[in-house]
Design a protein around this motif. Structure first.
Motif, PDB file in Angstrom:
ATOM      1  N   ASP A  79      -1.403 -10.599  -9.754  1.00 36.94           N
ATOM      2  CA  ASP A  79      -0.840 -11.428 -10.816  1.00 36.94           C
ATOM      3  C   ASP A  79      -1.268 -10.788 -12.127  1.00 36.94           C
ATOM      4  OD1 ASP A  79       0.016 -13.699 -12.431  1.00 36.94           O
ATOM      5  OD2 ASP A  79      -2.100 -14.231 -12.514  1.00 36.94           O
ATOM      6  N   VAL A  80      -0.299 -10.341 -12.933  1.00 39.04           N
ATOM      7  CA  VAL A  80      -0.609  -9.645 -14.178  1.00 39.04           C
ATOM      8  C   VAL A  80      -0.041 -10.425 -15.351  1.00 39.04           C
ATOM      9  CG1 VAL A  80      -0.613  -7.432 -12.977  1.00 39.04           C
ATOM     10  CG2 VAL A  80       1.461  -8.175 -14.167  1.00 39.04           C
ATOM     11  N   VAL A  81      -0.661 -10.242 -16.527  1.00 40.90           N
ATOM     12  CA  VAL A  81      -0.233 -10.984 -17.717  1.00 40.90           C
ATOM     13  C   VAL A  81      -0.016 -10.076 -18.916  1.00 40.90           C
ATOM     14  CG1 VAL A  81      -1.276 -13.163 -16.982  1.00 40.90           C
ATOM     15  CG2 VAL A  81      -2.635 -11.532 -18.304  1.00 40.90           C
ATOM     16  N   SER A  82       0.083  -8.778 -18.687  1.00 42.18           N
ATOM     17  CA  SER A  82       0.360  -7.838 -19.771  1.00 42.18           C
ATOM     18  C   SER A  82       0.903  -6.553 -19.172  1.00 42.18           C
ATOM     19  CB  SER A  82      -0.906  -7.528 -20.585  1.00 42.18           C
ATOM     20  OG  SER A  82      -1.791  -6.711 -19.825  1.00 42.18           O
ATOM     21  N   GLY A  83       1.518  -5.744 -20.033  1.00 38.81           N
ATOM     22  CA  GLY A  83       1.984  -4.444 -19.580  1.00 38.81           C
ATOM     23  C   GLY A  83       0.846  -3.568 -19.120  1.00 38.81           C
ATOM     24  N   GLY A  84      -0.304  -3.690 -19.776  1.00 33.53           N
ATOM     25  CA  GLY A  84      -1.463  -2.913 -19.361  1.00 33.53           C
ATOM     26  C   GLY A  84      -1.950  -3.290 -17.985  1.00 33.53           C
ATOM     27  N   GLU A  85      -1.981  -4.598 -17.691  1.00 32.09           N
ATOM     28  CA  GLU A  85      -2.387  -5.027 -16.355  1.00 32.09           C
ATOM     29  C   GLU A  85      -1.366  -4.606 -15.313  1.00 32.09           C
ATOM     30  OE1 GLU A  85      -5.210  -8.916 -17.358  1.00 32.09           O
ATOM     31  OE2 GLU A  85      -3.355  -9.188 -16.212  1.00 32.09           O
ATOM     32  N   VAL A  91      -1.273   1.625 -10.686  1.00 30.89           N
ATOM     33  CA  VAL A  91      -2.150   2.783 -10.500  1.00 30.89           C
ATOM     34  C   VAL A  91      -3.165   2.521  -9.386  1.00 30.89           C
ATOM     35  CG1 VAL A  91      -3.941   4.206 -11.589  1.00 30.89           C
ATOM     36  CG2 VAL A  91      -1.852   3.654 -12.845  1.00 30.89           C
ATOM     37  N   ALA A  92      -3.602   1.263  -9.258  1.00 29.54           N
ATOM     38  CA  ALA A  92      -4.573   0.901  -8.219  1.00 29.54           C
ATOM     39  C   ALA A  92      -3.938   0.836  -6.834  1.00 29.54           C
ATOM     40  CB  ALA A  92      -5.231  -0.431  -8.546  1.00 29.54           C
ATOM     41  N   GLY A  93      -2.625   0.995  -6.748  1.00 25.14           N
ATOM     42  CA  GLY A  93      -1.974   1.027  -5.453  1.00 25.14           C
ATOM     43  C   GLY A  93      -1.383  -0.280  -4.994  1.00 25.14           C
ATOM     44  N   VAL A  94      -1.228  -1.254  -5.902  1.00 23.46           N
ATOM     45  CA  VAL A  94      -0.564  -2.494  -5.518  1.00 23.46           C
ATOM     46  C   VAL A  94       0.950  -2.252  -5.534  1.00 23.46           C
ATOM     47  CG1 VAL A  94      -0.209  -4.928  -6.068  1.00 23.46           C
ATOM     48  CG2 VAL A  94      -2.418  -3.855  -6.565  1.00 23.46           C
ATOM     49  N   PRO A  95       1.645  -2.487  -4.432  1.00 23.23           N
ATOM     50  CA  PRO A  95       3.098  -2.295  -4.423  1.00 23.23           C
ATOM     51  C   PRO A  95       3.780  -3.218  -5.428  1.00 23.23           C
ATOM     52  CG  PRO A  95       2.243  -2.515  -2.187  1.00 23.23           C
ATOM     53  CD  PRO A  95       1.136  -2.905  -3.110  1.00 23.23           C
ATOM     54  N   ALA A  96       4.777  -2.707  -6.122  1.00 23.69           N
ATOM     55  CA  ALA A  96       5.464  -3.506  -7.137  1.00 23.69           C
ATOM     56  C   ALA A  96       6.023  -4.794  -6.560  1.00 23.69           C
ATOM     57  CB  ALA A  96       6.577  -2.682  -7.774  1.00 23.69           C
ATOM     58  N   GLU A  97       6.481  -4.752  -5.315  1.00 24.93           N
ATOM     59  CA  GLU A  97       7.066  -5.943  -4.711  1.00 24.93           C
ATOM     60  C   GLU A  97       6.019  -7.004  -4.372  1.00 24.93           C
ATOM     61  OE1 GLU A  97       6.640  -2.798  -1.393  1.00 24.93           O
ATOM     62  OE2 GLU A  97       7.210  -2.879  -3.526  1.00 24.93           O
ATOM     63  N   ARG A  98       4.731  -6.725  -4.643  1.00 27.65           N
ATOM     64  CA  ARG A  98       3.665  -7.705  -4.465  1.00 27.65           C
ATOM     65  C   ARG A  98       3.021  -8.063  -5.803  1.00 27.65           C
ATOM     66  NH1 ARG A  98       2.143  -8.023   0.986  1.00 27.65           N
ATOM     67  NH2 ARG A  98       0.071  -8.782   0.503  1.00 27.65           N
ATOM     68  N   ILE A  99       3.737  -7.795  -6.899  1.00 26.37           N
ATOM     69  CA  ILE A  99       3.229  -8.076  -8.242  1.00 26.37           C
ATOM     70  C   ILE A  99       4.053  -9.182  -8.882  1.00 26.37           C
ATOM     71  CG2 ILE A  99       2.882  -7.163 -10.570  1.00 26.37           C
ATOM     72  CD1 ILE A  99       2.354  -4.437  -9.334  1.00 26.37           C
ATOM     73  N   VAL A 100       3.356 -10.164  -9.444  1.00 25.34           N
ATOM     74  CA  VAL A 100       3.969 -11.242 -10.206  1.00 25.34           C
ATOM     75  C   VAL A 100       3.537 -11.089 -11.657  1.00 25.34           C
ATOM     76  CG1 VAL A 100       4.056 -13.742 -10.539  1.00 25.34           C
ATOM     77  CG2 VAL A 100       4.014 -12.808  -8.228  1.00 25.34           C
ATOM     78  N   PHE A 101       4.506 -11.150 -12.582  1.00 25.58           N
ATOM     79  CA  PHE A 101       4.204 -10.987 -14.011  1.00 25.58           C
ATOM     80  C   PHE A 101       4.238 -12.363 -14.664  1.00 25.58           C
ATOM     81  CE2 PHE A 101       4.650  -7.521 -17.426  1.00 25.58           C
ATOM     82  CZ  PHE A 101       3.937  -8.273 -18.356  1.00 25.58           C
ATOM     83  N   SER A 102       3.082 -12.847 -15.076  1.00 31.61           N
ATOM     84  CA  SER A 102       2.952 -14.143 -15.744  1.00 31.61           C
ATOM     85  C   SER A 102       2.621 -13.913 -17.221  1.00 31.61           C
ATOM     86  CB  SER A 102       1.856 -14.975 -15.074  1.00 31.61           C
ATOM     87  OG  SER A 102       2.090 -15.119 -13.687  1.00 31.61           O
TER      88      SER A 102
END
Length: 446
Positions: A79-85, A91-102
């Protein structure tokens, strides 16, 4: 449970003596335990396994690349809350399809980056953001996967500065107004809306606010489906509290949290998304600091250490409690002294503990501030021109620097005089020596 224990009279992180890390890397220094990170994730994942939930680590709690990677290796999303996160997670290897942008204030560039990366879902928090997301997606020739974050107006009974689910908070759409916004979103060609998101706050110490919020979400899903909307995902946020050492009683466990979810939402046939942050990393990190002076005041005794509020902001910002222990195990029967543990910053708020019983210490001793893995290094600053502390990760009997210590030279190198100023002579920033502290190792390189 964590993996910081006294061994042969000295505190160790897993099998590595804290003293060895401090002598090698300097202080202040954050130390993270891989074994604790892994254990906390596995305990949480096991508690919610039957729900089929996607566990997305809330990167804001601790965005160190090694920490995110340790969890990604176990299957965590983000779960990320910025472009940097977002970039950190990728980069840490989290697949994009497992990322939620809040996040309540996503920029146009951040929305475009999330769409381009192919994230699972963008949690929209306002009607203006929804319109902007639609524009960005259309300009990119695609439809953006989205959910709307609703504000259920539920009191989380947590600190006012980390409450996010009340009507006066800036987060989300009032849950009673959500059907209107879903109807508008359904008519936007750049939006693929299929979810509901909710998050009511952080460091919740009882389950009842979760139950109340989840039941309101259940009612909302029923209304939305009756209106013809497909609701396929439910993002339930995070917020489950952890022990800092000053709680009145036992805290709810991941099993208790899962039971509240199961009771309210298990039969809705939705992909559940859970966003633990502090729960995974809080007890997996400590801040190691060295005593500079013991100052006998008129009314108080002050233990002055080389860490400060710029390194660990939580006590100054939230009046937060952190257990503090000496690195050297106190002898049996030693009588503690009541002291204030303070840092060197020119603010009275630079206080880690006030009137706290602590075994007697002297200059040069190491103190360890416990439960500092969440919102410690991630909230740090260079206030008072203090370089950011080093960060270290331990695994078994090995340790590695996972964030190098900044130097004063690093801070100055990013600053420039305007062209109408001349550098004073004879010194220039490049030629000005930067003193190294033999006591704190504040500018030592690992």
């Amino acid at each position: 449970m964590d993996h910081f224990d006294y061994r042969a009279g000295y505190l160790a992180a897993e099998n590595v003596p804290i003293r060895r890390i401090a002598e090698t890397v300097g202080t202040p220094v954050y130390v993270y335990s891989t074994a604790t990170l892994e254990r906390h994730f596995r305990v949480f994942a096991a508690a919610v396994a039957d729900l089929g939930a996607l566990v997305c680590y809330a990167v804001k709690a601790n965005g160190n690349l090694a920490v995110v990677r340790a969890l990604a290796r176990l299957g965590a999303g983000a779960d990320v809350v910025s472009g940097g996160e977002l970039q950190t997670a990728l980069v840490a290897g989290v697949p994009a399809e497992r990322i939620v942008f809040s996040g309540v204030g996503k920029s146009e560039e951040e929305l475009a980056a999330a769409i381009s990366a192919g994230v699972m879902q963008i949690n929209v928090e306002s009607e203006p953001e929804l319109r902007l997301l639609n524009q960005v997606a259309l300009a990119m020739g695609c439809r953006a996967p989205a959910a709307i974050r609703v504000n259920p107006d539920v009191d989380a009974h947590t600190h006012e500065k980390i409450s996010t689910g009340l009507s006066e908070n800036k987060f989300g759409i009032d849950w009673t107004a959500a059907p209107r916004l879903y109807a508008r979103a359904a008519a936007m060609p750049g939006i693929r809306l299929n979810g509901v998101a909710v998050h009511i706050g952080s460091q919740l110490t009882c389950v009842e606010p979760f139950r109340e919020a989840f039941h309101r979400v259940r009612d909302l899903v029923a209304m939305l489906r009756a209106d013809g909307h497909s609701i396929d995902t439910l993002d339930l946020g995070g917020g489950l509290g952890i022990p800092y050492g000053n709680e009145d009683g036992p805290l709810p466990s991941p099993v208790d949290y899962a039971a509240a979810i199961r009771h309210a939402l298990a039969d809705l046939r939705c992909q559940l998304i859970l966003e633990p942050g502090r729960l995974l990393v809080g007890n997996a990190g400590v801040l190691v600091t060295r005593v500079l002076y013991v100052k006998e005041g008129t009314a108080r005794t002050f233990v002055i250490v080389d860490a400060a509020m710029n390194d660990l902001m939580r006590p100054a910002l939230y009046d937060a409690f952190h257990h503090i222990v000496p690195e050297r195990q106190p002898a049996c029967g030693v009588v503690p002294r009541v002291v204030d543990v303070v840092g060197p910053i020119c603010e009275t708020s630079d206080t880690f503990a006030a009137e706290r019983p602590l075994p007697p210490v002297v200059a040069g001793d190491l103190l360890v501030i416990r439960t500092a893995g969440a919102y410690g290094a991630s909230m740090a600053s260079s206030y008072n021109a203090r370089p950011l502390a080093a960060e270290v990760m331990v695994s078994g009997d090995a340790f590695a620097v996972v964030r190098e210590r900044e130097t004063v030279a690093d801070l100055l190198a990013r600053q420039h005089l305007p062209p109408w100023f001349e550098w004073p002579t004879p010194a220039t920033p490049a030629a000005t020596p930067v003193a190294k502290s033999a006591t704190s190792g504040a500018d030592a390189q690992p």
